[in-house]
Write a protein that holds these residues in place. Structure first.
Motif, PDB file in Angstrom:
ATOM      1  N   ILE A 167       0.858  -1.179   0.000  1.00 10.94           N
ATOM      2  CA  ILE A 167       0.000   0.000   0.000  1.00 10.94           C
ATOM      3  C   ILE A 167       0.901   1.237   0.000  1.00 10.94           C
ATOM      4  CG2 ILE A 167      -1.853   1.228   1.194  1.00 10.94           C
ATOM      5  CD1 ILE A 167      -2.649  -1.609   0.232  1.00 10.94           C
ATOM      6  N   MET A 168       0.697   2.094  -0.983  1.00  9.54           N
ATOM      7  CA  MET A 168       1.536   3.289  -1.136  1.00  9.54           C
ATOM      8  C   MET A 168       0.755   4.546  -0.741  1.00  9.54           C
ATOM      9  SD  MET A 168       4.409   1.993  -2.439  1.00  9.54           S
ATOM     10  CE  MET A 168       5.239   3.513  -2.826  1.00  9.54           C
ATOM     11  N   PHE A 169       1.437   5.416  -0.013  1.00  3.22           N
ATOM     12  CA  PHE A 169       0.911   6.727   0.341  1.00  3.22           C
ATOM     13  C   PHE A 169       1.919   7.776  -0.097  1.00  3.22           C
ATOM     14  CE2 PHE A 169      -1.318   4.048   3.393  1.00  3.22           C
ATOM     15  CZ  PHE A 169      -2.594   4.582   3.382  1.00  3.22           C
ATOM     16  N   ARG A 170       1.469   9.016  -0.144  1.00  2.00           N
ATOM     17  CA  ARG A 170       2.343  10.151  -0.436  1.00  2.00           C
ATOM     18  C   ARG A 170       2.483  10.953   0.848  1.00  2.00           C
ATOM     19  NH1 ARG A 170       2.056  15.569  -1.453  1.00  2.00           N
ATOM     20  NH2 ARG A 170       3.444  16.380  -3.057  1.00  2.00           N
ATOM     21  N   GLY A 171       3.723  11.198   1.255  1.00  3.23           N
ATOM     22  CA  GLY A 171       3.968  12.067   2.402  1.00  3.23           C
ATOM     23  C   GLY A 171       3.642  13.488   2.005  1.00  3.23           C
ATOM     24  N   GLU A 172       2.725  14.112   2.705  1.00  8.61           N
ATOM     25  CA  GLU A 172       2.267  15.451   2.337  1.00  8.61           C
ATOM     26  C   GLU A 172       3.314  16.535   2.606  1.00  8.61           C
ATOM     27  OE1 GLU A 172      -0.382  16.168   0.587  1.00  8.61           O
ATOM     28  OE2 GLU A 172      -1.072  14.104   0.568  1.00  8.61           O
ATOM     29  N   THR A 173       4.254  16.277   3.496  1.00  4.05           N
ATOM     30  CA  THR A 173       5.294  17.255   3.793  1.00  4.05           C
ATOM     31  C   THR A 173       6.479  17.101   2.849  1.00  4.05           C
ATOM     32  OG1 THR A 173       4.640  17.222   6.128  1.00  4.05           O
ATOM     33  CG2 THR A 173       6.806  18.170   5.600  1.00  4.05           C
ATOM     34  N   ARG A 174       6.966  15.889   2.715  1.00  6.68           N
ATOM     35  CA  ARG A 174       8.163  15.629   1.903  1.00  6.68           C
ATOM     36  C   ARG A 174       7.846  15.330   0.439  1.00  6.68           C
ATOM     37  NH1 ARG A 174       9.112  12.400   6.687  1.00  6.68           N
ATOM     38  NH2 ARG A 174      10.446  13.559   8.090  1.00  6.68           N
ATOM     39  N   GLY A 175       6.637  14.877   0.161  1.00  8.49           N
ATOM     40  CA  GLY A 175       6.236  14.579  -1.217  1.00  8.49           C
ATOM     41  C   GLY A 175       6.680  13.226  -1.739  1.00  8.49           C
ATOM     42  N   ALA A 176       7.337  12.432  -0.906  1.00  5.72           N
ATOM     43  CA  ALA A 176       7.829  11.120  -1.335  1.00  5.72           C
ATOM     44  C   ALA A 176       6.789  10.038  -1.058  1.00  5.72           C
ATOM     45  CB  ALA A 176       9.120  10.783  -0.604  1.00  5.72           C
ATOM     46  N   ALA A 177       6.889   8.956  -1.820  1.00  9.60           N
ATOM     47  CA  ALA A 177       6.021   7.806  -1.599  1.00  9.60           C
ATOM     48  C   ALA A 177       6.520   7.010  -0.393  1.00  9.60           C
ATOM     49  CB  ALA A 177       5.990   6.918  -2.838  1.00  9.60           C
ATOM     50  N   LEU A 178       5.582   6.459   0.366  1.00 11.04           N
ATOM     51  CA  LEU A 178       5.888   5.586   1.491  1.00 11.04           C
ATOM     52  C   LEU A 178       5.143   4.278   1.273  1.00 11.04           C
ATOM     53  CD1 LEU A 178       5.549   8.683   2.854  1.00 11.04           C
ATOM     54  CD2 LEU A 178       6.457   7.376   4.746  1.00 11.04           C
ATOM     55  N   LEU A 179       5.760   3.178   1.678  1.00 10.85           N
ATOM     56  CA  LEU A 179       5.220   1.838   1.460  1.00 10.85           C
ATOM     57  C   LEU A 179       4.822   1.205   2.783  1.00 10.85           C
ATOM     58  CD1 LEU A 179       4.783  -0.755  -0.269  1.00 10.85           C
ATOM     59  CD2 LEU A 179       7.230  -1.226   0.076  1.00 10.85           C
ATOM     60  N   PHE A 180       3.624   0.641   2.802  1.00 11.65           N
ATOM     61  CA  PHE A 180       3.139  -0.111   3.951  1.00 11.65           C
ATOM     62  C   PHE A 180       2.815  -1.510   3.457  1.00 11.65           C
ATOM     63  CE2 PHE A 180       2.709   4.234   5.107  1.00 11.65           C
ATOM     64  CZ  PHE A 180       2.929   4.282   6.475  1.00 11.65           C
ATOM     65  N   VAL A 181       3.605  -2.500   3.886  1.00 11.34           N
ATOM     66  CA  VAL A 181       3.385  -3.888   3.486  1.00 11.34           C
ATOM     67  C   VAL A 181       2.502  -4.506   4.560  1.00 11.34           C
ATOM     68  CG1 VAL A 181       4.458  -6.103   2.927  1.00 11.34           C
ATOM     69  CG2 VAL A 181       5.655  -3.951   2.388  1.00 11.34           C
ATOM     70  N   THR A 182       1.279  -4.852   4.173  1.00  8.90           N
ATOM     71  CA  THR A 182       0.319  -5.324   5.158  1.00  8.90           C
ATOM     72  C   THR A 182      -0.370  -6.606   4.719  1.00  8.90           C
ATOM     73  OG1 THR A 182      -1.553  -4.652   6.545  1.00  8.90           O
ATOM     74  CG2 THR A 182      -1.610  -3.943   4.266  1.00  8.90           C
ATOM     75  N   SER A 183      -0.876  -7.318   5.679  1.00 12.85           N
ATOM     76  CA  SER A 183      -1.634  -8.538   5.410  1.00 12.85           C
ATOM     77  C   SER A 183      -2.890  -8.202   4.620  1.00 12.85           C
ATOM     78  CB  SER A 183      -2.023  -9.194   6.745  1.00 12.85           C
ATOM     79  OG  SER A 183      -3.011 -10.190   6.551  1.00 12.85           O
ATOM     80  N   GLY A 184      -3.235  -9.074   3.682  1.00 14.40           N
ATOM     81  CA  GLY A 184      -4.440  -8.888   2.881  1.00 14.40           C
ATOM     82  C   GLY A 184      -5.705  -8.836   3.713  1.00 14.40           C
ATOM     83  N   ALA A 185      -5.643  -9.332   4.951  1.00 16.18           N
ATOM     84  CA  ALA A 185      -6.808  -9.308   5.833  1.00 16.18           C
ATOM     85  C   ALA A 185      -6.905  -8.006   6.617  1.00 16.18           C
ATOM     86  CB  ALA A 185      -6.754 -10.482   6.807  1.00 16.18           C
ATOM     87  N   ASN A 186      -5.879  -7.185   6.550  1.00 16.89           N
ATOM     88  CA  ASN A 186      -5.845  -5.951   7.328  1.00 16.89           C
ATOM     89  C   ASN A 186      -6.000  -4.713   6.451  1.00 16.89           C
ATOM     90  OD1 ASN A 186      -5.441  -7.425   9.644  1.00 16.89           O
ATOM     91  ND2 ASN A 186      -3.238  -7.149   9.669  1.00 16.89           N
ATOM     92  N   ARG A 187      -6.345  -3.620   7.104  1.00 14.65           N
ATOM     93  CA  ARG A 187      -6.459  -2.323   6.449  1.00 14.65           C
ATOM     94  C   ARG A 187      -5.521  -1.351   7.157  1.00 14.65           C
ATOM     95  NH1 ARG A 187      -8.691   2.382   6.872  1.00 14.65           N
ATOM     96  NH2 ARG A 187      -9.769   2.129   8.821  1.00 14.65           N
ATOM     97  N   VAL A 188      -4.830  -0.547   6.382  1.00 16.24           N
ATOM     98  CA  VAL A 188      -3.931   0.454   6.965  1.00 16.24           C
ATOM     99  C   VAL A 188      -4.770   1.530   7.643  1.00 16.24           C
ATOM    100  CG1 VAL A 188      -2.176   2.207   6.482  1.00 16.24           C
ATOM    101  CG2 VAL A 188      -2.127   0.029   5.250  1.00 16.24           C
TER     102      VAL A 188
END
Length: 155
Positions: free
Chosen positions: A48-69
């Motif tokens: 799951i990829m997000f964009r850091g609103e301050t730095r503008g870089a992408a961040l990655l969250f590797v999570t179980s398919g059963a979970n939600r970030v």
């Protein structure tokens, strides 16, 4: 073999692993991927990829398919507000298209976080650079070679 699939395969081999991604067909959800590979949805390691609103870089969250970030917990970990990462940012930073983002083999490795729930399984399955390919791996080894930080960020 696509450039993205080749990059993931090379990253696995560079880590000393004899793992070859498998083609499963088109899977647009974690449940579809689990059904196609024959595992529980919780064994799918979603990127799951997000964009850091301050730095503008992408961040990655590797999570179980059963979970939600959990957005709030993820933002706290990141140290900045998070927003939606668009396809252009994801492609530019990772080299992957949405739906095929692997937890390793990025052009520019993002800051990454890893869901501890994945460590409860002997094998998890992750995208291998395309929406049609997955690879199975010991989750502790995936945590190690992905460069992610083990952290609680799910709802």
């Amino acid at each position: 073999m696509s450039k993205s699939l080749r990059r993931v395969t090379m990253a696995l081999h560079a880590a000393g692993l004899d793992i070859t991604p498998v083609e499963i067909g088109d899977a647009t959800t974690a449940q579809m991927a689990a059904d196609l590979v024959g595992c529980d949805i919780a064994q799918i390691a979603k990127s799951i990829m997000f964009r850091g609103e301050t730095r503008g870089a992408a961040l990655l969250f590797v999570t179980s398919g059963a979970n939600r970030v959990d957005d709030s917990r993820a933002s706290t970990l990141a140290g900045e507000p998070l927003g939606k990462a668009d396809a252009a940012l994801i492609r530019a930073q990772t080299g992957f298209a949405i739906g095929g983002v692997a937890p390793l083999g990025h052009l520019t490795p993002p800051r990454a976080f890893f869901d501890p729930h994945l460590l409860t399984f002997p094998t998890v399955w992750a995208a291998a650079g395309t929406p049609r390919h997955l690879f199975g791996i010991d989750p502790a080894r995936l945590l190690q070679i992905s460069g992610a930080t083990l952290a609680e960020f799910t709802a």
